[in-house]
Design a protein around this motif. Sequence first.
Motif, PDB file in Angstrom:
ATOM      1  N   ASP A 242      -2.331  16.133   1.944  1.00 57.96           N
ATOM      2  CA  ASP A 242      -1.731  14.849   2.314  1.00 57.96           C
ATOM      3  C   ASP A 242      -2.671  14.030   3.199  1.00 57.96           C
ATOM      4  N   ARG A 243      -3.265  14.696   4.172  1.00 58.12           N
ATOM      5  CA  ARG A 243      -4.172  13.993   5.089  1.00 58.12           C
ATOM      6  C   ARG A 243      -5.408  13.497   4.356  1.00 58.12           C
TER       7      ARG A 243
ATOM      8  N   TRP B 173      -3.916   2.265   5.919  1.00 59.25           N
ATOM      9  CA  TRP B 173      -3.326   3.604   5.960  1.00 59.25           C
ATOM     10  C   TRP B 173      -2.005   3.565   5.194  1.00 59.25           C
ATOM     11  N   PRO B 174      -1.754   4.511   4.282  1.00 63.06           N
ATOM     12  CA  PRO B 174      -0.577   4.436   3.430  1.00 63.06           C
ATOM     13  C   PRO B 174       0.755   4.765   4.098  1.00 63.06           C
TER      14      PRO B 174
ATOM     15  N   THR C  23      -6.457   9.596   3.969  1.00 56.44           N
ATOM     16  CA  THR C  23      -7.779   9.180   4.429  1.00 56.44           C
ATOM     17  C   THR C  23      -8.558   8.506   3.292  1.00 56.44           C
ATOM     18  N   ALA C  24      -8.488   9.075   2.102  1.00 55.55           N
ATOM     19  CA  ALA C  24      -9.172   8.483   0.946  1.00 55.55           C
ATOM     20  C   ALA C  24      -8.578   7.114   0.613  1.00 55.55           C
ATOM     21  N   THR C  25      -7.256   7.004   0.708  1.00 56.38           N
ATOM     22  CA  THR C  25      -6.612   5.717   0.442  1.00 56.38           C
ATOM     23  C   THR C  25      -7.065   4.661   1.441  1.00 56.38           C
ATOM     24  N   ARG C  26      -7.163   5.054   2.707  1.00 51.81           N
ATOM     25  CA  ARG C  26      -7.629   4.094   3.717  1.00 51.81           C
ATOM     26  C   ARG C  26      -9.059   3.675   3.462  1.00 51.81           C
ATOM     27  N   SER C  27      -9.914   4.604   3.053  1.00 54.69           N
ATOM     28  CA  SER C  27     -11.302   4.208   2.823  1.00 54.69           C
ATOM     29  C   SER C  27     -11.455   3.349   1.564  1.00 54.69           C
TER      30      SER C  27
ATOM     31  N   SER D 153       0.830  -1.211   0.000  1.00 57.32           N
ATOM     32  CA  SER D 153       0.000   0.000   0.000  1.00 57.32           C
ATOM     33  C   SER D 153       0.864   1.261   0.000  1.00 57.32           C
ATOM     34  N   LYS D 154       1.998   1.177   0.679  1.00 56.05           N
ATOM     35  CA  LYS D 154       2.903   2.331   0.721  1.00 56.05           C
ATOM     36  C   LYS D 154       3.524   2.565  -0.652  1.00 56.05           C
TER      37      LYS D 154
END
Length: 88
Positions: free
Chosen positions: A72-73, A86-87, A77-81, A4-5
């Motif tokens: 960035d935040r 969490w990236p 947050t969008a990536t986690r959803s 994910s990172k």
Amino acid sequence: MKASKIAYKPIGLALGAVSGMLAGAAFKQAWKVLGHDEDAPDATNEHRSWREVLLAATLQGAIFAGVKATVDRAGATATRSLTGTWPG
């Protein structure tokens, strides 16, 4: 390194470019609102005062940092959803 990172890297770079453009536009507007018709002064412009140069630099730094943190935040947050991870 987590997948994910690695997957988030190009998205993070794109968000960084977008945040730079947004921050630049926000700073130009803020500088105009403060009553300055001209562009912000360069530090080496001998015809501008210390006060004006330092005010411009401080305002620009604060705006850039705030916009970058917001973008960035929001991206993280969008990536986690979307992915559940969490990236960072």
